[in-house]
Design an enzyme around this catalytic site. Structure first.
Site, PDB file in Angstrom:
ATOM      1  N   HIS A 198     -47.098   4.176   7.829  1.00  0.00           N
ATOM      2  CA  HIS A 198     -46.774   4.703   6.494  1.00  0.00           C
ATOM      3  C   HIS A 198     -47.818   4.245   5.480  1.00  0.00           C
ATOM      4  O   HIS A 198     -48.350   5.056   4.710  1.00  0.00           O
ATOM      5  CB  HIS A 198     -45.378   4.235   6.073  1.00  0.00           C
ATOM      6  CG  HIS A 198     -45.030   4.576   4.653  1.00  0.00           C
ATOM      7  ND1 HIS A 198     -44.791   5.869   4.228  1.00  0.00           N
ATOM      8  CD2 HIS A 198     -44.891   3.798   3.540  1.00  0.00           C
ATOM      9  CE1 HIS A 198     -44.514   5.860   2.926  1.00  0.00           C
ATOM     10  NE2 HIS A 198     -44.573   4.616   2.487  1.00  0.00           N
ATOM     11  N   GLU A 218     -37.014   8.330   1.547  1.00  0.00           N
ATOM     12  CA  GLU A 218     -37.742   7.398   2.414  1.00  0.00           C
ATOM     13  C   GLU A 218     -36.774   6.864   3.460  1.00  0.00           C
ATOM     14  O   GLU A 218     -35.745   6.276   3.118  1.00  0.00           O
ATOM     15  CB  GLU A 218     -38.359   6.248   1.612  1.00  0.00           C
ATOM     16  CG  GLU A 218     -39.521   6.722   0.752  1.00  0.00           C
ATOM     17  CD  GLU A 218     -40.342   5.614   0.113  1.00  0.00           C
ATOM     18  OE1 GLU A 218     -41.518   5.852  -0.182  1.00  0.00           O
ATOM     19  OE2 GLU A 218     -39.807   4.508  -0.101  1.00  0.00           O
ATOM     20  N   ASP A 241     -34.337   5.362   0.500  1.00  0.00           N
ATOM     21  CA  ASP A 241     -34.924   4.957  -0.787  1.00  0.00           C
ATOM     22  C   ASP A 241     -35.473   6.219  -1.466  1.00  0.00           C
ATOM     23  O   ASP A 241     -36.651   6.544  -1.345  1.00  0.00           O
ATOM     24  CB  ASP A 241     -36.031   3.926  -0.518  1.00  0.00           C
ATOM     25  CG  ASP A 241     -36.786   3.545  -1.788  1.00  0.00           C
ATOM     26  OD1 ASP A 241     -36.197   3.645  -2.878  1.00  0.00           O
ATOM     27  OD2 ASP A 241     -37.967   3.160  -1.667  1.00  0.00           O
ATOM     28  N   GLN A 282     -43.568   8.115 -10.053  1.00  0.00           N
ATOM     29  CA  GLN A 282     -44.187   6.935  -9.432  1.00  0.00           C
ATOM     30  C   GLN A 282     -45.697   6.899  -9.685  1.00  0.00           C
ATOM     31  O   GLN A 282     -46.257   5.869 -10.033  1.00  0.00           O
ATOM     32  CB  GLN A 282     -43.894   6.975  -7.926  1.00  0.00           C
ATOM     33  CG  GLN A 282     -44.379   5.754  -7.153  1.00  0.00           C
ATOM     34  CD  GLN A 282     -43.985   5.836  -5.667  1.00  0.00           C
ATOM     35  OE1 GLN A 282     -43.350   6.791  -5.229  1.00  0.00           O
ATOM     36  NE2 GLN A 282     -44.364   4.826  -4.903  1.00  0.00           N
ATOM     37  N   THR A 336     -30.367   4.629  -4.552  1.00  0.00           N
ATOM     38  CA  THR A 336     -30.725   4.220  -3.194  1.00  0.00           C
ATOM     39  C   THR A 336     -29.447   4.329  -2.369  1.00  0.00           C
ATOM     40  O   THR A 336     -28.418   3.778  -2.765  1.00  0.00           O
ATOM     41  CB  THR A 336     -31.228   2.760  -3.168  1.00  0.00           C
ATOM     42  OG1 THR A 336     -32.294   2.624  -4.110  1.00  0.00           O
ATOM     43  CG2 THR A 336     -31.716   2.358  -1.781  1.00  0.00           C
ATOM     44  N   GLU A 363     -45.540  12.190   3.345  1.00  0.00           N
ATOM     45  CA  GLU A 363     -46.348  12.165   4.565  1.00  0.00           C
ATOM     46  C   GLU A 363     -46.151  13.421   5.402  1.00  0.00           C
ATOM     47  O   GLU A 363     -47.107  13.976   5.938  1.00  0.00           O
ATOM     48  CB  GLU A 363     -45.956  10.968   5.438  1.00  0.00           C
ATOM     49  CG  GLU A 363     -46.415   9.622   4.957  1.00  0.00           C
ATOM     50  CD  GLU A 363     -45.798   8.542   5.824  1.00  0.00           C
ATOM     51  OE1 GLU A 363     -46.380   8.219   6.873  1.00  0.00           O
ATOM     52  OE2 GLU A 363     -44.712   8.028   5.474  1.00  0.00           O
TER      53      GLU A 363
END
Ligand code: CA
Length: 425
Positions: free
Chosen positions: A141, A206, A240, A247, A264, A371
Site C-alpha cells: 500500500h 480502506e 477507515d 486529505q 471509521t 489503489e
C-alpha cells in the site's frame, strides 16, 4: 496449543463449514433484543450466546469473575478482569458448547433463554474506545500510494525503520451497519488558484484489521516487543473511510485530520487474539534489520483472508472488488505496540490500533479505491449495471469480510459494512 483451538472440536450446535463462528472462534460482542438493555454475547453458528443470562444461571463459573460483567453495554468491564479471566471464560464456553457436553445442551429451558438467533439481535459498538491510532504498515500500500505521488522514491526514508502512524479520532468509530455521511470540506485541485468548500468528491474506503488493547500501562513505561501481544485483547475488521481530496489539501505537514475523522467502521465481533494461534505465520523479511526494540522472534503474521465487496444503489448483488491477505503486513501488531510505547506512552483498555490499508502484491489485492482505480485512471466496472466507479458514490455500500481457513472450519469476523449517505449542505 489451547484446547479451545483444537481443529477437531465440534459443537452440538450445528455450524456450517463456511460459517465464521465455529466453536474454535467464540468472538465477543454486544447485542440487544427488541428494546432490552444491551449485553455481552458470543457468536456460535447462527446464534448469539447470551453471557449475561448464562452467568445469572450459574453455569459460567470462572475464578476471578465475581460480578456479572456481561450485563454491560460494552466489553470494557469484562476486559478489565484480565487475561486469565478472558481465557478461562473462552475455555469454559468451549467446554459447554462442545459435542458430548450435556450441561447446557440438555437443559432445554436454559438453552432457550441463552441461545438467541443472530437474525433477532441488534449488534452494538462492542467496546468503549479509548484512543484510536491508525498505522500505515503494508509495504504494498505504502509503495503504491508513494508511486502515484513520488514515482522515483515511493517509500519515505523512515518507512522500513518504524511503523508510521497517526492519532485518529475515537468518537466517530461506529459499528458495522451505521451509515456514513459524505463529508463536507475544503479541497483544492492542482490547477485551481484557491481552495473551495463542498462535498468530498473522492470518497474512499480502506480495508484494515485492528486490535483492541486489554490492559492499562503506566505513563512513562515501555512495553517490550516480546510481551506486547499479551496486552492485546482481540482483533476486529476496520474500514477507515477516507476523503482523498480533503486529505490531499490538508495533510501536510501534520498528517490526516478531517479527511479521516468523519467516520471509521468496525466489525461487531471481536475475535480473541489467541483464537488466531493456529493461523500464525511469518511476516515478510524485514530488511534492513529493525532496531532492537522492534526485533520480534515469534511469527509476526496471521494468515487471514480479506475481501471487499461493493454494491451500488442500483445493484441487487454486491460485487467482489478486492481480495488479499493480512500476512502481507510488513509491521506486526506487537511491533506497533512496542513502537507506540517506546517513548513512554501509556495504554488504556479499549485503545484501538488499526493496521493501515492491507494491500498485497497483485492488482486485485489492493485495499482501497485510490489503489484499485489508480487515482481514478482505471475505473472499476460494475458488471451488473454497467456503472463505473473511480471513487464511492452516494448509496454505495461497502462490505469487508475476513477469516482464517482451517481444516473444515473458518475463524472470522463476519463483516463490517456501511452505506454512503449524501452530504448535508
Ligand atoms: Ca488508514
Amino acid at each position: 496449543m489451547s484446547s479451545a483451538n483444537d481443529p477437531g472440536l465440534r459443537s452440538w450446535i450445528p455450524v456450517s463449514e463456511d460459517s465464521h463462528f465455529p466453536i474454535q472462534n467464540l468472538p465477543f460482542g454486544v447485542f440487544s433484543v427488541g428494546g432490552e438493555q444491551p449485553r455481552v454475547g458470543v457468536a456460535i453458528g447462527e446464534f448469539v450466546l447470551d453471557l449475561c443470562a448464562l452467568f445469572e444461571s450459574g453455569k459460567l463459573r470462572v475464578q476471578g469473575l465475581e460480578e456479572n460483567v456481561f450485563a454491560a453495554s460494552s466489553l470494557n468491564p469484562f476486559i478489565a478482569c484480565g487475561r486469565s479471566v478472558w481465557t478461562d471464560v473462552r475455555n469454559t464456553l468451549s467446554n459447554l458448547l462442545r459435542e458430548g457436553s450435556g450441561e447446557l445442551r440438555d437443559d432445554a429451558s436454559l438453552r432457550d433463554r441463552v441461545l438467541i438467533s443472530r437474525t433477532d439481535v441488534r449488534l452494538h459498538l462492542p467496546i468503549e474506545i479509548a484512543d484510536y491510532v491508525d498505522f500505515y504498515s503494508s509495504e504494498y500500500h505504502a509503495t503504491n500510494v508513494g508511486r502515484m505521488f513520488r514515482p522515483d522514491n515511493p517509500l519515505m526514508p523512515n518507512w522500513k525503520h518504524l511503523p508510521v502512524g497517526y492519532n485518529g479520532r475515537s468518537s466517530s468509530v461506529v459499528v458495522s451497519g451505521t451509515p456514513i455521511r459524505r463529508p463536507m470540506g475544503q479541497t483544492k485541485s492542482d490547477d485551481a488558484p484557491a481552495p473551495s468548500y463542498g462535498p468530498s468528491r473522492l470518497l474512499d474506503f480502506e480495508l484494515e484489521v485492528g486490535f483492541y488493547v486489554g490492559v492499562e500501562t503506566a505513563l512513562g513505561s515501555q512495553l517490550d516487543v516480546s510481551r506486547a501481544e499479551s496486552a492485546i485483547f482481540g482483533v476486529c475488521l476496520v474500514n477507515d473511510w477516507s476523503a482523498r481530496d480533503i486529505q490531499k489539501w490538508e495533510y501536510q505537514p501534520l498528517g490526516p485530520f478531517l479527511s479521516k475523522s468523519f467516520g471509521t467502521s468496525v466489525s461487531p465481533w471481536v475475535v480473541m487474539l489467541e483464537a488466531f494461534e493456529p493461523f500464525r505465520c511469518d511476516g515478510p523479511v524485514q530488511d534492513p534489520a529493525v532496531l532492537p526494540y522492534l526485533s520480534q522472534s515469534e511469527p509476526r503474521g496471521v494468515d487471514m483472508n480479506l475481501e471487499v465487496w461493493l454494491k451500488s444503489a442500483s445493484m441487487t448483488q454486491p460485487l467482489k472488488i478486492a481480495a488479499t491477505n493480512f500476512k502481507h503486513m510488513y509491521w506486526s501488531m506487537a511491533q506497533q505496540l512496542a513502537h507506540q510505547t517506546v517513548n513512554g506512552t501509556n495504554l488504556r483498555i479499549g485503545d484501538l490500533y488499526a493496521s493501515g490499508t492491507v494491500s498485497g502484491p497483485t492488482e486485485f489485492e489492493r485495499g482501497c479505491m485510490l489503489e484499485l482505480t489508480w487515482r481514478g485512471e482505471q475505473p472499476i466496472r460494475l458488471a451488473e449495471t454497467g456503472e463505473e466507479r473511480k471513487f464511492l458514490a452516494d448509496g454505495d455500500e461497502v462490505t469487508m469480510t475476513g477469516w482464517c481457513q482451517g481444516q473444515g472450519y473458518r475463524v472470522g469476523f463476519g463483516e463490517v459494512t456501511g452505506q454512503i449517505l449524501p452530504a448535508i449542505g
